[in-house]
Scaffold this active site. Structure first.
Site, mmCIF file in Angstrom:
data_model
loop_
_atom_site.group_PDB
_atom_site.id
_atom_site.type_symbol
_atom_site.label_atom_id
_atom_site.label_comp_id
_atom_site.label_asym_id
_atom_site.label_seq_id
_atom_site.Cartn_x
_atom_site.Cartn_y
_atom_site.Cartn_z
ATOM 1 N N ASP A 176 76.011 1.672 25.580
ATOM 2 C CA ASP A 176 76.975 2.532 24.893
ATOM 3 C C ASP A 176 78.294 2.146 25.539
ATOM 4 O OD1 ASP A 176 78.850 4.581 24.383
ATOM 5 O OD2 ASP A 176 77.206 5.884 23.794
ATOM 6 N N HIS A 177 79.107 1.376 24.828
ATOM 7 C CA HIS A 177 80.252 0.774 25.521
ATOM 8 C C HIS A 177 81.243 1.817 26.034
ATOM 9 C CE1 HIS A 177 82.457 1.154 21.707
ATOM 10 N NE2 HIS A 177 83.561 0.922 22.386
ATOM 11 N N HIS A 239 78.659 7.829 21.435
ATOM 12 C CA HIS A 239 79.882 7.995 22.228
ATOM 13 C C HIS A 239 80.283 9.471 22.427
ATOM 14 C CE1 HIS A 239 79.851 3.840 21.341
ATOM 15 N NE2 HIS A 239 80.574 3.857 20.245
#
Ligand code: BG6
Length: 493
Positions: A176-177, A239
């Site tokens: 999950d950047h 996010h």
């Protein structure tokens, strides 16, 4: 590192520039080599030329050092393979063994799956089938998986089953950047390293919390993917829930991987489940129609006119919701979340709105006494903003809100590492703290499925906001019915 989908957009825009930046800062191990696996015809020299171009273009604001660029791309190789060609994986194995001899990589591998989600399972199965996994004997193998991890709980479970047949949970890195963003890591520090904040971080002192992630761009060229996803699956399931977990979690017993993840997942378990009634009351979806770009004021298309989007699409490009975290710390404190495309500005932030001070004593006569406010700014500005009340100089004793504003990326030269740089570094080191554990994925899908199922029962009235506006009218009502308002989150600097 073996990158499946190594000729795709993600590899060129994010992975190769991140590897260059790691090399530039001395964080890339000397015994590192990269094999880009793709279906296209390409030679290693062609890959290197393209990788160099992408580094020059996308390596952020870091300096471009030709010597380091060359040193980096000289370790890149291309290997043509169809993802479904079993024999090809065996040849890949032979090729990797040759590179082991050259680079001293000892059979240690990172398999990076930068491919469409339907290929995740089949690729992992074939990696194992070709004997590329040592299963704990002598060397290690890790797998990095891009989102989306499933499109609902059921498909996520299937996918997880396929991957855990081959890799242990400890070797699975679900990206999950957002977790690689500098300020996300700072949330825990701001909370737990300051008596000032931690002591007040509960329902006795906090009125409500707003988490916003707004984008100015539309769906760009990703209509095909986005049609099957929408803002709920694209942004909220991952996010936004990560932002919520980090804001609401209890202090972990220490900062090791399991302890942090244990606390995060408890937040998901404490969320009020999304029944159809709950969704009708507390979740709003939207889709942008035609409008204007907020910067150059040019006309922009509505979502339904974008490429690879159905003319009568019901896919949402905006979600706002009110969620409650049912535990002792947060009982009664609403968390308002909103995210959308084609909004007036690009901002991600967490705003902690403290309770109003009691209107007693001499404050009574002054109108508009503001509540204290802490804003953790994630992007584009990174920092923290604290607003509190003070006396305006002069004789009248008027009270005004004043602010302390810390910006960590405002100074020239103070560029934070890109999220991918940080995350790749962690994969190389074997630290999975900033990746998503299976039970986080599981509980987040349970929560999201409730919303998706309720939505599937009703036809939305789309489009319901103009490109360049703050989402549908109902999103405003969602918070205003509680006698609160959405913050103006745009940074006008
Ligand atoms: C991605 C989504 O995960 O995050 C995109 O798929 C979105 O739709 C992007 O634009 C936002 O990321 P960032 O880092 O630009 O906030």
């Amino acid at each position: 590192m073996v990158v499946f989908g190594g000729t795709g957009d993600l590899a060129f825009r994010k992975l190769y520039p991140a590897i260059y930046n790691l090399n530039l800062t001395g964080l890339l191990p000397e015994d590192f080599a990269l094999v880009s696996v793709g279906r296209r015809d390409k030679t290693t020299s062609e890959l290197r030329v393209e990788a160099e171009e992408s580094i020059l273009k996308f390596a952020g604001e870091q300096i471009r050092d030709q010597k380091i660029i060359k040193e980096t791309i000289d370790r890149f190789y291309y290997f043509k393979n169809d993802f479904y060609d079993n024999e090809g994986y065996k040849k890949l194995g032979t090729f990797l063994s040759e590179l082991d001899k050259k680079y001293g990589t000892l059979g240690n591998r990172i398999f990076y799956l930068a491919v469409a989600p339907e290929h995740f399972g089949p690729v992992v199965e074939r990696i194992d089938g070709a004997g590329l996994i040592s299963h704990g004997e002598g060397s290690w193998q890790r797998v990095v998986i891009e989102k989306p991890f499933g499109r609902d709980l059921e498909s996520a479970k299937q996918l997880n089953k396929a991957i855990t047949r081959v890799f242990d949970e400890d070797h699975i890195y679900r990206i999950d950047h957002y977790l690689g963003k500098e300020m996300l890591q700072n949330i825990m520090v701001i909370r737990f390293a300051n008596t000032l904040f931690e002591a007040l971080w509960n329902n006795k002192y906090i009125d409500h919390i707003q988490i916003t992630s707004s984008e100015m761009v539309g769906v760009e060229n990703r209509g095909g993917y986005y049609e099957g996803s929408g803002a709920l699956r694209d942004m909220v399931q991952n996010h936004m829930l990560q932002l919520l977990m980090l804001t609401a979690m209890e202090p972990p017993v220490n900062l090791d991987t399991q302890s942090v993840r244990d606390e995060k997942v408890k937040v998901l378990k404490a969320l009020t489940p999304m029944t159809p009634d709950e969704v009708a009351r507390n979740v709003v979806r939207g889709q942008y129609g035609p409008g204007h770009d907020p910067i150059d004021h040019k006309e922009v298309l509505g979502y339904r006119s974008e490429a690879r989007v159905s003319k009568d699409s019901d896919t949402e490009t905006y979600v706002a919701m009110k969620v409650m975290v049912n535990n002792i710390r947060w009982a009664g404190v609403p968390f308002y979340l909103r995210t959308g495309k084609r909004m007036p500005c690009r901002t991600t932030e967490i705003a902690i709105q403290f309770s109003k001070p009691p209107e007693i004593l001499y404050f009574k006569e002054f109108q508009n006494l503001q509540s204290d406010l802490l804003v953790i700014k994630i992007q584009p500005r990174e920092g923290a903003f604290l607003q509190f009340n003070a006396k305006r100089p002069g004789t009248r004793g008027e009270i005004v809100p004043v602010a302390m504003d810390f910006c960590q990326n405002c100074e020239i030269g103070s560029v934070s590492a890109d999220a991918y740089e940080r995350l790749l570094y962690d994969v190389l080191r074997g630290d999975s703290t900033l990746f998503t554990r299976w039970d986080e994925v599981e509980h987040s899908w349970k929560f999201i499925d409730g919303i998706a199922d309720a939505w599937a029962m009703e036809q939305p009235d789309f489009p319901n906001y103009r490109a360049g506006d703050w989402g549908p009218e109902r999103a405003r009502e969602l918070i205003e019915n509680d006698k609160r308002i959405w913050r103006d989150v745009c940074d006008y600097y």
